[in-house]
Structure formats: C-alpha cells, structure tokens
Design an enzyme around this catalytic site. Structure first.
Site, PDB file in Angstrom:
ATOM      1  N   ASP A 101      47.711  47.975  33.812  1.00 33.88           N
ATOM      2  CA  ASP A 101      46.608  48.370  34.425  1.00 33.88           C
ATOM      3  C   ASP A 101      45.806  47.368  34.712  1.00 33.88           C
ATOM      4  O   ASP A 101      44.740  47.410  35.495  1.00 33.88           O
ATOM      5  CB  ASP A 101      45.923  49.695  34.273  1.00 33.88           C
ATOM      6  CG  ASP A 101      45.328  50.429  35.254  1.00 33.88           C
ATOM      7  OD1 ASP A 101      45.574  49.992  36.559  1.00 33.88           O
ATOM      8  OD2 ASP A 101      44.437  51.239  35.101  1.00 33.88           O
ATOM      9  N   ASP A 125      47.807  50.648  43.181  1.00 34.72           N
ATOM     10  CA  ASP A 125      47.912  50.556  41.808  1.00 34.72           C
ATOM     11  C   ASP A 125      48.100  51.784  41.276  1.00 34.72           C
ATOM     12  O   ASP A 125      47.273  52.641  40.945  1.00 34.72           O
ATOM     13  CB  ASP A 125      46.600  49.724  41.529  1.00 34.72           C
ATOM     14  CG  ASP A 125      46.525  49.499  39.988  1.00 34.72           C
ATOM     15  OD1 ASP A 125      47.630  49.545  39.441  1.00 34.72           O
ATOM     16  OD2 ASP A 125      45.484  49.367  39.545  1.00 34.72           O
ATOM     17  N   LYS A 143      48.034  55.362  35.454  1.00 37.38           N
ATOM     18  CA  LYS A 143      46.650  56.191  35.721  1.00 37.38           C
ATOM     19  C   LYS A 143      46.729  57.539  35.664  1.00 37.38           C
ATOM     20  O   LYS A 143      47.804  57.930  36.171  1.00 37.38           O
ATOM     21  CB  LYS A 143      46.165  55.415  37.109  1.00 37.38           C
ATOM     22  CG  LYS A 143      45.510  54.163  37.100  1.00 37.38           C
ATOM     23  CD  LYS A 143      44.958  53.887  38.517  1.00 37.38           C
ATOM     24  CE  LYS A 143      44.748  52.254  38.639  1.00 37.38           C
ATOM     25  NZ  LYS A 143      43.454  51.845  37.719  1.00 37.38           N
ATOM     26  N   ASP A 171      42.746  49.104  46.633  1.00 35.11           N
ATOM     27  CA  ASP A 171      42.795  48.048  45.577  1.00 35.11           C
ATOM     28  C   ASP A 171      43.170  46.859  46.157  1.00 35.11           C
ATOM     29  O   ASP A 171      43.260  45.711  45.453  1.00 35.11           O
ATOM     30  CB  ASP A 171      43.780  48.570  44.612  1.00 35.11           C
ATOM     31  CG  ASP A 171      43.527  47.648  43.244  1.00 35.11           C
ATOM     32  OD1 ASP A 171      42.211  47.334  42.984  1.00 35.11           O
ATOM     33  OD2 ASP A 171      44.316  47.720  42.087  1.00 35.11           O
ATOM     34  N   LYS A 174      42.551  39.553  46.219  1.00 34.87           N
ATOM     35  CA  LYS A 174      43.404  40.316  45.494  1.00 34.87           C
ATOM     36  C   LYS A 174      44.037  41.385  46.592  1.00 34.87           C
ATOM     37  O   LYS A 174      43.512  42.298  46.956  1.00 34.87           O
ATOM     38  CB  LYS A 174      42.562  41.147  44.141  1.00 34.87           C
ATOM     39  CG  LYS A 174      43.629  42.154  43.680  1.00 34.87           C
ATOM     40  CD  LYS A 174      42.666  42.838  42.653  1.00 34.87           C
ATOM     41  CE  LYS A 174      43.372  44.077  42.302  1.00 34.87           C
ATOM     42  NZ  LYS A 174      42.608  44.897  41.403  1.00 34.87           N
ATOM     43  N   ARG A 179      44.055  40.551  37.669  1.00 36.00           N
ATOM     44  CA  ARG A 179      43.714  39.296  37.279  1.00 36.00           C
ATOM     45  C   ARG A 179      44.879  38.518  36.898  1.00 36.00           C
ATOM     46  O   ARG A 179      45.048  37.126  36.906  1.00 36.00           O
ATOM     47  CB  ARG A 179      43.047  39.394  35.876  1.00 36.00           C
ATOM     48  CG  ARG A 179      43.863  39.922  34.843  1.00 36.00           C
ATOM     49  CD  ARG A 179      42.888  40.736  33.802  1.00 36.00           C
ATOM     50  NE  ARG A 179      42.183  41.844  34.378  1.00 36.00           N
ATOM     51  CZ  ARG A 179      41.144  42.281  33.179  1.00 36.00           C
ATOM     52  NH1 ARG A 179      41.071  41.985  31.994  1.00 36.00           N
ATOM     53  NH2 ARG A 179      40.438  43.463  33.890  1.00 36.00           N
ATOM     54  N   GLU A 215      46.314  44.543  36.270  1.00 37.03           N
ATOM     55  CA  GLU A 215      47.294  43.774  37.162  1.00 37.03           C
ATOM     56  C   GLU A 215      46.670  42.665  37.947  1.00 37.03           C
ATOM     57  O   GLU A 215      47.135  41.667  38.340  1.00 37.03           O
ATOM     58  CB  GLU A 215      48.277  44.482  37.641  1.00 37.03           C
ATOM     59  CG  GLU A 215      47.629  45.231  38.928  1.00 37.03           C
ATOM     60  CD  GLU A 215      46.586  45.934  38.948  1.00 37.03           C
ATOM     61  OE1 GLU A 215      45.972  45.973  39.896  1.00 37.03           O
ATOM     62  OE2 GLU A 215      46.644  46.629  37.905  1.00 37.03           O
TER      63      GLU A 215
END
Length: 469
Positions: free
Chosen positions: A316, A239, A246, A257, A234, A320, A318
């Site tokens: 949020d 993010d 967030k 992330d 990933k 996956r 995102e």
C-alpha cells in the site's frame, strides 16, 4: 468542462450590470435614511456572505449590498467574493467598491470557480445559475478565465471515477494537452516498461486488467535551450492497497490517488498557456494498484531504474515505488528544477490536515520563492524537513532500502526521504505531498477534488528560473 468564457466581461460591454457594493456593519451607517430603514426591515446586518437588494422607485434592484462581516478583501484571498456570488440571483453585476485591480482579479477567480460543477454523470443537463461580472479594462479577464479553466481541468480529472480515468485515460489527457499546445507525448506501456528499464512501475501496475496496463507517460514542450523544468506526477488511478488490502472505508476515495498526476498536468497547462520560455517535461507513471494472481507481494524485492533494490514492506506504499523510477528518469537529463506532486501519505494529513500540502525541498532559494508566492496567491503550503537522521528508518536487512520505515512515525518525512534517494544531489527538487480533496463544501470549493500548490508553484518557477512572465 465548465465554460467560464461568459462569466467575466469588460466595461466596454453594453450589458447593464447591477451595482454590487460590499459593505461592513459600519458602512451601513452611510446609507440614506430610507435605505437604512429598508436594510433594517430586511434583517441585513452585513454578515459575511449575505446580500440585500436595494430597490429603486419602480421596485427594480437599484444596487445590491453584499456583506463582508469582518473580512477585508485582499489580493491573496481568491475566495473573498465567492460566498456572495453563490447567493446572487442570475444576472450581470459590477463591483462598485474602489478596490485595486489585483484584489478584483483575485475575487474574479473565485467568482468563476463558484460556477464549477462536475456534472458528467447526470442524465439531465444541469443548469448552473450564471452571474456575470463586469470588470475594468485594466483587469486581464482572459488570464483569469484561463486559470479557472486549468483548475476545472484538474478537478474534473480527480473527480472522474477510475472506470473512466484509468492509466489509458490519463494518457489521453496528457496527449490532449500536448496536442492543444504543440507538444509531443511518448508512452511506454505494459511489458515495454521492463524493456525500457522501468521495473518498479511495472511491478506495481502489472496486476491490472487487460487494457489498464501500467505505463509511463512522457510529455515534452517548450523552448529548446531554455531552463529545463520537469514535473512528475503520481498517477495511481486506483489504489486498493494491493495484497495489503485497504478496508472499504480507506478505499472509498482512492479514485483521487492520481491527484498528483492531475496537478502536474494542470501546472503544465498554466506554463504552456503563459508561454513561459522553458524546456518543459512532464513525466507521469500511471498504474492501478490492483489485486490479482500476479500482484507484487509484501516481502518481494524489486529493482528500480537507478539500480537500487527495494524490499516491499507494504504494497500500500506503492506511490513512492512508481515515483522512484520516474524521478530517476527525470534526473538523467539534469533538469534545472524538478517538482513532483503526489497524494502520497496519510501521515501528511494527520500532521497538516487536508488544506496544507506538506512540502519538501533540497533547495532553500526555491523554498523562499515558493513561500512568497504561496502568501501572494493565497495558495497555502507548509515546509516539512528532510530530516536526515530518519533516513536510516528505511534500511532493509535484505536490500538497499525498504519502501516503508520502521515504527511508522514521521511517515510523510520518511516517504520524502525515500524519494530523495532517487534524486541526484545537484538537482534542485521539491516534493508536494497533497490531499487533492475538499471534505466539505466551501464557497468556490465544492466537496470533491481540490487543487493545491500549482498557483504558488507557477509563480515560484518564474522567480527561481528568472523567467519573464
């Protein structure tokens, strides 16, 4: 990058090393009367991580005592010597205890990592105190240094702020790896993702600024005809949460992330360095989950490479979404083993904390190899269930599935079940939900980027694919 090449030397080296003796409280009774008196005056009780120099007649250090407390050095604890190493003055040392080579090798790895420092943004060059360790010829110092270099690479990638570690920078890191070891690297960027059928990756990353467009990075290396091993990471370089923004506190560490991508790169480097006879592929979807006039929205329904339609319950979640395109892409070549690494859910941290990656697999023999390797290498993992009854929590009334589950419970499990929807049933697969961060300083593990699961994964890959190390 931290240089580890001078930290470990063999016994053939001519430099004079200070004898370093690890002791418990009981061991102090075996010292000479003069030495016992010196230790008493110094207040040394063999507490773990403490040191006490024993001078010779000319007041130079004859040998150095290092406290173990109740710790017993073992081959599956790479940090057993780290606390002592942190306390030692600069110089050259040789452990005099009769430890086996595997125990010494474990300690030497932690010894190296004590010297890691992320100093890219200091205007003055930092001075790291060098403590050199002399080891028997039978200990493979080059292998230890290579592993330390890989750990430092992963830490550097994760520690680097997004301004200097966006999708293009992540691409540069993968291309550098390919160049170093003779691999190849291809990339689909921006609107090419739509043309090449990676619509989910494009949807998440399309709001990023010019020059920071989403991309899918595809590295290949290895032995044609060998077992097909694919690693997916990933690569969310930052993010914000997207339109489901967030709070500031939740955004503070979001440079990490892309930690899953960094781990995939690190594991790939270990495999290449060792020359494993595999047909290796590394796939990294790299994006910024940004806020802009063309951000993807809650309630949108996006297509995926597999043809499934996903309702966006929350922007949020995102990671996956980009992973589902990458995993479907990976499965098209029917790999013999597919691993993905992702800083995916806060739910995994609630369940297991920062130190234990939540691990999911559809293949019991691979878990058996992974569990044994985790114990052997001191690289902890914890298996979580792909609990089929929770799969229905991903149902959507308007699409094939939602990217979030109803009710919010079992968030790490339902995220893994989401990913499993994009895995072919006959593909051996494991998913690592990582934290990739150390919250407080520990010996050899400073606050900041953490490396998790790749040493165990490396050993498990060798066993599961029946490779020669």
């Amino acid at each position: 990058m931290t240089d580890f090449t001078t930290l470990l030397v063999s016994e053939t080296d001519s430099s004079v090393a200070v004898p370093l003796e690890f002791v418990t409280e009981a061991d102090l009774q075996s010292l000479s009367q003069t030495e016992q008196e010196w230790v008493k005056i110094a207040g040394f009780t063999a507490e773990a991580g403490t040191i006490c120099p024993l001078p010779t007649g000319d007041q130079k250090t004859g040998r150095m005592l290092a406290g173990l407390g109740t710790l017993v050095p073992t081959a599956n604890n790479p940090w057993w010597a780290a606390a002592v190493c942190e306390k030692l003055p600069a110089g050259s040392y040789k452990i005099t205890n009769t430890y086996t080579d595997d125990i010494l090798a474990a300690g030497a790895f932690g010894w190296c990592m004590v010297h890691y420092k992320f100093d890219r943004y200091f205007t003055s060059a930092s001075v790291v105190k060098q403590r050199q360790l002399t080891l028997p010829l039978s200990v493979d110092t080059s292998a230890i240094q290579a592993e330390a270099h890989t750990y430092a690479l992963v830490r550097d990638l994760v520690n680097t702020p997004t301004e200097d570690m966006g999708p293009a920078d992540l691409q540069d890191a993968v291309e550098a790896l390919a160049e170093e070891f003779g691999g190849t690297c291809g990339t689909f960027v921006g609107d090419d993702l739509i043309d090449e059928n990676f619509p989910a990756v494009h949807a998440v990353g399309r709001a990023a600024a010019t020059g920071r467009e989403p991309r899918l990075i595809d590295l290949r290396w290895g032995t044609e005809g060998g077992p097909k091993l694919t690693l997916v990471g990933k690569g969310v370089c930052y993010d914000t949460g997207g339109l489901d923004l967030k709070p500031g506190s939740g955004m503070r560490l979001m440079k990490k992330d892309m930690g899953g991508a960094a781990h995939a790169i690190g594991l790939a480097r270990m495999i290449m360095q060792a020359g494993l006879k595999v047909d290796l592929r590394v796939i990294i979807p790299a994006v910024e989950n940004a806020v802009s006039s063309n951000s993807y929205r809650p309630g949108d329904i996006i297509s995926t490479r597999k043809g499934l339609f996903v309702e966006v319950g929350n922007t949020d979640a995102e990671g996956r979404i980009i992973l589902c395109d990458a995993l479907a892409f990976a499965c098209e070549e029917k790999p013999d083993l597919l691993l993905d690494f992702a800083t995916l859910t806060g739910a995994a941290r609630v369940a297991l904390g920062a130190d234990l990656p939540a691990t999911y697999t559809n293949t019991d023999p691979f878990w058996a190899a992974l569990e044994a390797a985790a114990a052997e290498k001191g690289d902890p993992l914890w298996r979580m269930p792909l609990w089929a009854p929770y799969d229905k929590k991903l149902n959507s009334p308007v699409a094939d599935l939602s990217n979030i589950s109803e009710g919010g419970m079992a968030g790490s499990i339902t995220a893994a079940l989401y990913l499993q929807r994009f895995i072919e049933a006959d593909t051996p697969w494991a998913h690592f939900d990582l934290y990739a961060w150390t919250l407080e300083n520990q010996p050899g593990r400073p606050q900041g980027a953490a490396v998790q699961a790749i040493r165990a994964s490396f050993e498990a890959i060798i066993k599961f694919l029946s490779l020669d190390a």
